[in-house]
Design an enzyme around this catalytic site. Structure first.
Site, PDB file in Angstrom:
ATOM      1  N   CYS A 115       0.789  -1.257   0.024  1.00 30.13           N
ATOM      2  CA  CYS A 115       0.114   0.052  -0.128  1.00 30.13           C
ATOM      3  C   CYS A 115       0.801   1.047  -0.001  1.00 30.13           C
ATOM      4  O   CYS A 115       0.243   2.347  -0.334  1.00 30.13           O
ATOM      5  CB  CYS A 115      -0.903  -0.003   1.454  1.00 30.13           C
ATOM      6  SG  CYS A 115      -2.109  -1.439   1.006  1.00 30.13           S
ATOM      7  N   HIS A 262      -3.552   7.117   1.350  1.00 29.20           N
ATOM      8  CA  HIS A 262      -3.943   5.972   0.573  1.00 29.20           C
ATOM      9  C   HIS A 262      -5.295   5.636   1.160  1.00 29.20           C
ATOM     10  O   HIS A 262      -5.732   5.673   2.245  1.00 29.20           O
ATOM     11  CB  HIS A 262      -2.876   4.894   1.111  1.00 29.20           C
ATOM     12  CG  HIS A 262      -3.358   3.420   1.034  1.00 29.20           C
ATOM     13  ND1 HIS A 262      -3.694   2.875  -0.440  1.00 29.20           N
ATOM     14  CD2 HIS A 262      -3.326   2.626   1.985  1.00 29.20           C
ATOM     15  CE1 HIS A 262      -4.039   1.651   0.178  1.00 29.20           C
ATOM     16  NE2 HIS A 262      -3.815   1.300   1.196  1.00 29.20           N
ATOM     17  N   ASN A 292      -9.793  -0.692  -2.087  1.00 29.95           N
ATOM     18  CA  ASN A 292      -8.369  -0.424  -1.973  1.00 29.95           C
ATOM     19  C   ASN A 292      -7.718  -0.917  -3.148  1.00 29.95           C
ATOM     20  O   ASN A 292      -7.637  -2.123  -3.085  1.00 29.95           O
ATOM     21  CB  ASN A 292      -8.042  -1.024  -0.264  1.00 29.95           C
ATOM     22  CG  ASN A 292      -6.689  -0.887  -0.158  1.00 29.95           C
ATOM     23  OD1 ASN A 292      -5.731  -0.571  -1.057  1.00 29.95           O
ATOM     24  ND2 ASN A 292      -6.300  -1.300   1.240  1.00 29.95           N
TER      25      ASN A 292
HETATM   26  N1  COA Z   1     -19.174  -9.071   5.851  1.00 32.78           N
HETATM   27  C1  COA Z   1     -20.066  -9.527   6.764  1.00 32.78           C
HETATM   28  N2  COA Z   1     -19.540  -9.881   8.164  1.00 32.78           N
HETATM   29  C2  COA Z   1     -18.114 -10.012   8.232  1.00 32.78           C
HETATM   30  C3  COA Z   1     -17.329  -9.626   6.941  1.00 32.78           C
HETATM   31  C4  COA Z   1     -18.051  -9.215   5.870  1.00 32.78           C
HETATM   32  N3  COA Z   1     -17.184  -8.922   4.509  1.00 32.78           N
HETATM   33  N4  COA Z   1     -16.017  -9.623   7.372  1.00 32.78           N
HETATM   34  C5  COA Z   1     -15.770  -9.842   8.550  1.00 32.78           C
HETATM   35  N5  COA Z   1     -17.156  -9.966   9.126  1.00 32.78           N
HETATM   36  C6  COA Z   1     -17.640 -10.391  10.582  1.00 32.78           C
HETATM   37  C7  COA Z   1     -16.457 -11.242  11.300  1.00 32.78           C
HETATM   38  O1  COA Z   1     -16.703 -12.593  10.946  1.00 32.78           O
HETATM   39  C8  COA Z   1     -17.062 -10.825  12.627  1.00 32.78           C
HETATM   40  O2  COA Z   1     -18.016 -11.559  13.060  1.00 32.78           O
HETATM   41  P1  COA Z   1     -18.094 -12.366  14.586  1.00 32.78           P
HETATM   42  O3  COA Z   1     -18.046 -11.018  15.533  1.00 32.78           O
HETATM   43  O4  COA Z   1     -19.336 -12.915  14.438  1.00 32.78           O
HETATM   44  O5  COA Z   1     -16.916 -13.153  14.508  1.00 32.78           O
HETATM   45  C9  COA Z   1     -17.310  -9.462  12.616  1.00 32.78           C
HETATM   46  O6  COA Z   1     -17.901  -9.171  11.188  1.00 32.78           O
HETATM   47  C10 COA Z   1     -16.293  -8.437  13.092  1.00 32.78           C
HETATM   48  O7  COA Z   1     -15.010  -8.638  12.354  1.00 32.78           O
HETATM   49  P2  COA Z   1     -13.997  -7.843  12.359  1.00 32.78           P
HETATM   50  O8  COA Z   1     -12.634  -8.480  11.474  1.00 32.78           O
HETATM   51  O9  COA Z   1     -13.405  -7.698  13.825  1.00 32.78           O
HETATM   52  O10 COA Z   1     -14.377  -6.267  11.911  1.00 32.78           O
HETATM   53  P3  COA Z   1     -13.641  -5.094  12.058  1.00 32.78           P
HETATM   54  O11 COA Z   1     -14.552  -4.088  12.714  1.00 32.78           O
HETATM   55  O12 COA Z   1     -12.178  -5.026  12.594  1.00 32.78           O
HETATM   56  O13 COA Z   1     -13.542  -4.498  10.657  1.00 32.78           O
HETATM   57  C11 COA Z   1     -12.179  -4.313   8.623  1.00 32.78           C
HETATM   58  C12 COA Z   1     -12.751  -5.363   9.657  1.00 32.78           C
HETATM   59  C13 COA Z   1     -11.262  -5.149   7.868  1.00 32.78           C
HETATM   60  C14 COA Z   1     -13.067  -3.490   7.888  1.00 32.78           C
HETATM   61  C15 COA Z   1     -11.181  -3.305   9.776  1.00 32.78           C
HETATM   62  O14 COA Z   1     -10.431  -4.196  10.505  1.00 32.78           O
HETATM   63  C16 COA Z   1     -10.152  -2.648   8.830  1.00 32.78           C
HETATM   64  O15 COA Z   1     -10.538  -1.939   8.095  1.00 32.78           O
HETATM   65  N6  COA Z   1      -9.079  -2.711   9.004  1.00 32.78           N
HETATM   66  C17 COA Z   1      -8.062  -2.110   8.450  1.00 32.78           C
HETATM   67  C18 COA Z   1      -7.772  -2.845   7.239  1.00 32.78           C
HETATM   68  C19 COA Z   1      -6.896  -1.889   6.147  1.00 32.78           C
HETATM   69  O16 COA Z   1      -6.862  -0.840   6.254  1.00 32.78           O
HETATM   70  N7  COA Z   1      -6.164  -2.665   5.445  1.00 32.78           N
HETATM   71  C20 COA Z   1      -5.310  -2.124   4.448  1.00 32.78           C
HETATM   72  C21 COA Z   1      -4.046  -1.893   4.907  1.00 32.78           C
HETATM   73  S1  COA Z   1      -3.249  -0.757   3.856  1.00 32.78           S
END
Ligand code: COA
Length: 335
Positions: A115, A262, A292
């Site tokens: 990224c 980004h 992204n």
């Molecule tokens: N649709 C529906 N539910 C989903 C899902 C999707 N696409 N992806 C995950 N879930 C569920 C999980 O299984 C989890 O369920 P559970 O509570 O029953 O176990 C719940 O949603 C929460 O998951 P979690 O991973 O804790 O969500 P989050 O609030 O952390 O959000 C991201 C996930 C990825 C959106 C977030 O962590 C994020 O944006 N992180 C940074 C990512 C990033 O910037 N990446 C690029 C780096 S440059």
């Protein structure tokens, strides 16, 4: 010492729009969850049968950038190509661009900083121009994510985030020391390499584990992301990188005319915007439309912001990125 400035910008995204609702046809997800957590409404994914690849998209974006710079392909002295999804394991995509754009046998450097790839790439190009070695450098970020994502419910935490696309900039020498790139700052922290990773194929596991087992269920082929961990580090490192750039140039937050973060997650961009007390006109986001696109995200966003007339002569433009590695950095330029 010379200065470098952007003389041309271009981007290309595949036509094929994949909405959140379409994703929910093949994995257990929904529009509300994706929009609430990431801000993404749709992304572009290369359609099966299309001729687009990472380097083909990079070449399409490059042609636009070179033309807008008022240059011809033979005027380019060097290529810097950032991607985490090259057409081949090796060679990297830089040489493919050289061939597709029918360029002279100029050097082609591949940058692998995910990224932060475009930030690293433009910083490298800037150094070559500052020393007087080259006049015009093509700097490209391109990604073909959709071929390598786990599109089942198992991979939903990662797959809904990433999109395909490419952007290109021509960086040219200028004798005007008040314009162009003022500084770049690059960082890494490899102890977190496995928090956002595609661990296979790899030289470490090639023969015994991958070829011998031939296991289609092997999750190591797909990106793994510790989302919450990445989020927490991203907001801290984005802020540090922006502050570091401002301080190095004796500038203040109020001097920023346009921040191009980004496009990792709209929530991360909004957090940064609030933290720096920037208004909506000072931050550009397009993750809603493209997801992204990793190394392509900053350059696609910069190009779109410029095309929409949001960047004007003499504006202070800040680019910042954070991603897998971890790597992060910022570039500050006077337009
Ligand atoms: N649709 C529906 N539910 C989903 C899902 C999707 N696409 N992806 C995950 N879930 C569920 C999980 O299984 C989890 O369920 P559970 O509570 O029953 O176990 C719940 O949603 C929460 O998951 P979690 O991973 O804790 O969500 P989050 O609030 O952390 O959000 C991201 C996930 C990825 C959106 C977030 O962590 C994020 O944006 N992180 C940074 C990512 C990033 O910037 N990446 C690029 C780096 S440059």
């Amino acid at each position: 010492m010379y200065n470098s400035k952007i003389s041309g910008l271009g981007y290309y995204v595949p036509d094929n729009i994949v909405t959140n609702n379409e994703l929910s046809k093949f994995m257990d997800t929904n529009d509300a969850w994706i929009q609430e957590r990431t801000g993404i409404k749709e992304r572009r994914w290369i359609k099966e049968g299309s001729d687009d690849t990472t380097s083909v998209m990079g070449a399409k974006a490059s042609r636009i950038a070179i033309e807008r710079a008022g240059l011809k392909n033979e005027d380019i002295d060097f290529i810097v190509f950032a991607t985490l999804s090259p057409d081949y394991y090796f060679p990297g995509g830089g040489v493919q661009l050289q061939e597709m754009l029918d360029m002279k046998t100029i050097g082609a450097l591949d940058v692998r900083n995910q990224c932060s790839g475009f930030i690293y790439a433009i910083s490298v190009a800037d150094q070559f121009i500052k020393t007087g070695m080259y006049n015009n450098i093509l700097v490209v970020g391109a990604e073909y994510h959709s071929s390598g994502l786990d599109k089942t419910t198992r991979g939903r935490g990662v797959s809904v985030i990433f999109g395909d696309g490419a952007g290109a900039a021509v960086l040219s020498r200028t004798n005007d020391n008040t314009k162009g790139i003022l500084s770049s700052h690059l960082h890494s922290e490899g102890k977190h390499a496995e928090e956002l990773i595609v661990s296979s194929p790899s030289s470490k596991r090639w023969i015994n584990e991958i070829i011998d087992s031939n296991n289609k269920e092997d999750e190591s082929y797909y990106p793994y992301m510790n989302g919450t961990f990445v989020f927490k580090h991203a907001v801290v490192r984005f802020s540090e990188a922006i502050n570091e750039g401002l301080q190095a140039n004796n500038l203040r937050v109020s001097d920023i005319d346009m921040l191009i973060p980004h496009q990792a997650n709209l929530r991360i961009s909004q957090f940064i915007q609030r933290k720096f007390k920037l208004n909506d006109d000072q931050v550009f986001n397009n993750i809603m439309k493209y997801g992204n696109t990793t190394a392509a995200s900053v350059i696609i966003a910069l190009t779109e912001a410029w095309e929409k007339g949001k960047i004007k002569d003499n504006d202070l433009v800040v680019l910042a990125a954070f991603g897998s590695g971890f790597t992060w950095g910022s570039v500050i330029m006077r337009w």
